[in-house]
Design an enzyme around this catalytic site. Structure first.
Site, PDB file in Angstrom:
ATOM      1  N   HIS A   1      -1.469  -8.596   7.858  1.00  0.00           N
ATOM      2  CA  HIS A   1      -1.740  -8.261   6.350  1.00  0.00           C
ATOM      3  C   HIS A   1      -3.143  -8.684   6.339  1.00  0.00           C
ATOM      4  O   HIS A   1      -3.958  -9.157   7.373  1.00  0.00           O
ATOM      5  CB  HIS A   1      -0.959  -8.744   5.471  1.00  0.00           C
ATOM      6  CG  HIS A   1       0.566  -8.631   5.331  1.00  0.00           C
ATOM      7  ND1 HIS A   1       1.148  -7.616   4.757  1.00  0.00           N
ATOM      8  CD2 HIS A   1       1.439  -9.297   5.851  1.00  0.00           C
ATOM      9  CE1 HIS A   1       2.302  -7.505   4.859  1.00  0.00           C
ATOM     10  NE2 HIS A   1       2.856  -8.517   5.477  1.00  0.00           N
TER      11      HIS A   1
ATOM     12  N   CYS B   1       3.894  -4.617   8.822  1.00  0.00           N
ATOM     13  CA  CYS B   1       4.896  -5.535   8.536  1.00  0.00           C
ATOM     14  C   CYS B   1       6.066  -4.787   7.933  1.00  0.00           C
ATOM     15  O   CYS B   1       6.895  -4.328   8.891  1.00  0.00           O
ATOM     16  CB  CYS B   1       4.433  -6.549   7.349  1.00  0.00           C
ATOM     17  SG  CYS B   1       5.311  -7.862   7.419  1.00  0.00           S
TER      18      CYS B   1
HETATM   19  N1  GLN Z   1      10.798  -8.310   4.493  1.00  0.00           N
HETATM   20  C1  GLN Z   1      10.033  -8.420   5.787  1.00  0.00           C
HETATM   21  C2  GLN Z   1      10.322  -9.723   6.691  1.00  0.00           C
HETATM   22  O1  GLN Z   1      10.007 -10.683   5.978  1.00  0.00           O
HETATM   23  C3  GLN Z   1       8.708  -7.835   5.832  1.00  0.00           C
HETATM   24  C4  GLN Z   1       7.841  -8.573   4.905  1.00  0.00           C
HETATM   25  C5  GLN Z   1       6.588  -8.258   4.643  1.00  0.00           C
HETATM   26  O2  GLN Z   1       6.350  -6.888   4.698  1.00  0.00           O
HETATM   27  N2  GLN Z   1       5.509  -9.247   4.651  1.00  0.00           N
HETATM   28  O3  GLN Z   1      10.409  -9.744   7.331  1.00  0.00           O
END
Ligand code: GLN
Length: 728
Positions: free
Chosen positions: A678, A576
């Site tokens: 995740h 992510c």
């Molecule tokens: N901040 C990033 C987004 O929202 C990644 C978030 C995350 O790692 N879940 O796109």
């Protein structure tokens, strides 16, 4: 009383009677809901029943216990109290308790963090008690800063309310600084020397981009902190706990109250027959609030002494010749506190964990990977996994080296315990999350009435947890030898760890250990130099925008070595936020951030009006013959250059992946696996984990290898459960 208010009261009185007498259901919410529908201001109107005012209790952990204890203390002091004792903590619950009340002195209201904005403006409470903020149900509430903003917003609408807050929690201190309200802080003014669990929800300063430093940390982010870059620090404590003793079933401490009005301090001693450091914080909060509300020390002591919860929070139930301790835990910090309770009890014991994933629990349960279940591995404990997500619980325990048996419910677990002579009379712990708790409690209460106080028959088979653990290990030894352990470099685990991402490292580590492959995990902290030349696997997790941005800074300073590592076939797993950073740019809070430009891709912010992508996801990937399951939560939309292959394609429209158009997720480049999944990714997808381990070993040895086989039944069942549920 206006016509509207009168009508609202009338309708709700009828509905209360109907619920109680016709349907035999508790009327904790519904009457208030109807009344609010008819008259949205009914709470404000009914607070006239409260002669002295009210207190709203908010925070992630401990609300119900603390609300009840404050109400008890005030009642012991002869006050008439209105209280939503059962934990119905939305505006409807508060309205219902007021509807059912007669003229009283105080209102003591438990409030959900996000609902304080719908309650406090109407109650204009004299006090707001803010306990702590931990990451909880992120798919429902979003990131923790959303909860903070919502509480600040509520306080702004009742600026005279005095905020009593946990000064040991930097997230609460930030709220005290941002809200206009007068405030007093409480905290523990000495190091409790607890086992420091890794999970901390606030590694960064709340005011600048410094990383908080601690003189001591109790657990989670609670402790004596300060920022090395600005003046953000733990505040002066108006109520400070000293001389703390936490035994296996009792707590003792002194509260020193520095009364700035009287320019003097007083000391009270608190004793309680309960255990757990978190209860010390709870009791301290109870003391601070009750004292300010005028309850004498004797009344507070009496309330604490009579504290025998029967609501499933730290409730002891006698079944046969077992003491069963039932408790609620719904986030890593709460679970870790319960594990400490379990570990404190020496000798053989049984523990059952129940995790549901209904709306009120949050559909995402990846937080169980942030619970330190590994602590149970060297305890003599027979473990059970229950709840709707029992397969995930069993899987998580497995990677903590704990073998757990699946159980349908508490009744079945208890029967197994009662039938096992080796568990005769041993302590039992049942820990359940929000919606799992009532059923567990009900079954235990029923068994308490019927189970006889007799020992199990000696011909029953004892449950042998140690023997079950051997099934984790490979039967064959590796056909290769490694001169040095396989080295996993985990980059900035504190800043980059969302939705169980750190679990990926645990999965890699255990799958090596179970095969007899030596392995070594090296955490690279923010600001610490790292030489990736020594790494066999590099791991980058995801992070909330602010933390991701700070991590991005350090990664930019390492760009050349990361690029060399990737181009020379080094193995890298990025999730992510970590994945987004590998491209030339991504967005944090609407601001464009320069990334590493290692992969040919870029990440745009969510289009105008589109929301965050929060969903379960299933993809088909060339790295796994089974569907790959995970959980996604991202604002950014990623677009791959034409030669960059995705990690997989979204299966059957379940989930989104890179963006809403391409039907693809993540990227595969050389030995880089990058993805939005995740969960953590590798737990339920062991083939992907093994691809990573195999490539890392082959890269080190310069030749092809075969990995010894592991028994992946637990992993595959957890994977199959999600596939079935999602229709994959
Ligand atoms: N901040 C990033 C987004 O929202 C990644 C978030 C995350 O790692 N879940 O796109």
């Amino acid at each position: 009383m206006g016509i509207q208010t009168g009508l609202a009261r009338c309708i709700s009185a009828v509905s209360t009677a109907a619920l109680k007498h016709v349907f035999h259901r508790p009327a904790a919410n519904f009457p208030g809901k109807i009344a609010l529908y008819v008259d949205p201001h009914i709470i404000a109107d009914m607070t006239k029943k409260l002669g002295k005012g009210s207190i709203c209790v908010v925070g992630t952990n401990g609300k119900t216990t603390i609300t009840n204890l404050i109400a008890d203390a005030l009642e012991s002091a002869g006050q008439r109290v209105v209280c939503n004792r059962t934990g119905a903590n939305l505006d409807s619950g508060v309205a219902t308790s007021l509807l059912h009340a007669t003229q009283s002195d105080w209102g003591v209201f438990e409030c959900d963090e996000l609902w304080l904005t719908k309650i406090l403006p109407f109650t204009q409470s004299k006090y707001v008690l803010l306990l702590n903020l931990f990451r909880d149900q992120l798919d429902r509430v979003g990131e923790i800063d959303r909860t903070q903003n919502s509480i600040v917003n509520a306080l702004k609408q009742s600026p005279k309310s005095i905020l009593i807050y946990n000064g040991d929690d930097p997230l609460c201190e930030a709220i005290a600084r941002k809200a206009p309200n007068p405030h007093v802080a409480f905290g523990i003014d000495e190091d409790l020397h607890l086992v420091n669990h890794t999970v901390s929800d606030a590694p960064m300063c709340q005011m600048c981009d410094g990383i908080l430093q601690y003189r001591y940390r109790q657990y989670g982010q609670l402790g004596d902190y300060h920022c090395p870059k600005c003046d953000f620090a733990r505040p002066a404590l108006a109520f400070a706990a000293h001389n703390c003793h936490i035994g296996s079933d009792q707590i003792d401490f002194d509260v020193v109250h520095a009364d700035s009005n009287k320019d003097q301090s007083t000391t009270a001693h608190i004793h309680a027959d309960v255990a757990g450091a978190y209860m010390l914080y709870n009791l301290l909060a109870v003391y601070a609030a009750s004292h300010l509300m005028g309850a004498p020390d004797s009344a507070i002591a009496e309330a604490i002494a009579c504290f025998h919860p029967d609501n499933g929070r730290l409730q002891t139930i006698r079944i046969g010749n077992h003491n069963v301790l039932l408790n609620l835990a719904k986030n890593p910090t709460g679970f870790n506190q319960n594990l400490t309770l379990i570990n404190q009890v020496k000798g053989r014991k049984a523990a059952a964990f129940f995790v549901n994933d209904k709306q009120a629990d949050g559909h995402d349960i990846s937080w169980i990977w942030d619970v330190n279940f590994d602590e149970l591995a060297d305890q003599d404990v027979v473990a059970f996994a229950g709840g709707i997500r029992k397969n995930d619980v069993q899987l998580r325990l497995k990677y903590g080296n704990v073998s757990a048996e699946l159980i349908e419910d508490a009744h079945q677990a208890m029967q197994k315990i009662l039938n096992d002579p080796s568990l005769d009379g041993c302590p039992v712990f049942m820990i359940a999350n929000y919606t799992a708790l009532p059923q567990v409690r009900q079954q235990l209460m029923e068994m308490a009435k019927t189970a006889q106080d007799v020992s199990a028959s000696s011909d029953a088979q004892p449950l042998d947890a140690d023997a079950a653990k051997t099934s984790f290990y490979a039967k064959d030894k590796p056909t290769f030898t490694m001169e040095h352990p396989l080295r996993i470099y985990h980059l900035m685990p504190k800043l980059l760890n969302l939705y169980g991402d750190n679990g990926n490292v645990k999965v890699l580590q255990r799958r090596c250990e179970w095969r007899g492959i030596p392995v070594d995990v090296h955490d690279v902290k923010f600001g610490e130099p790292a030489n990736l030349g020594n790494a066999d696997i590099v791991f980058l997790g995801g992070g909330p925008d602010r933390q991701q941005k700070l991590a991005n800074e350090m990664l930019l300073s390492m760009r050349v070595q990361i690029l060399d590592y990737v181009e020379s076939d080094g193995v890298l797993l990025a999730i992510c936020g970590g994945y987004q950073i590998l491209g030339p740019s991504w967005y944090a809070d609407g601001e464009k951030v320069k990334g590493l430009s290692i992969l040919d891709m870029h990440t745009d912010p969510a289009p105008e009006g589109a929301s965050r992508i929060i969903d379960n996801i299933v993809i088909d990937s060339p790295l796994s013959t089974r569907p790959v399951v995970g959980y996604e939560n991202h604002g950014g939309r990623t677009y791959l250059g034409k030669d960059l292959k995705p990690f997989g394609t979204v299966h059957n429209h379940i989930g989104h992946g890179n963006n809403d158009d391409s039907g693809a997720d993540g990227a595969l480049y050389k030995h880089v696996v990058a993805t939005y999944l995740h969960g953590p990714l590798l737990g339920k997808n062991p083939q992907v984990a093994d691809w990573i381990i195999q490539k890392a070993i082959e890269h080190r040895l310069g030749r092809k290898v075969d990995l010894p086989k592991l028994n992946d039944d637990v992993e595959n069942e957890a994977n199959a459960f999600m596939c079935k549920r999602l229709g994959a």
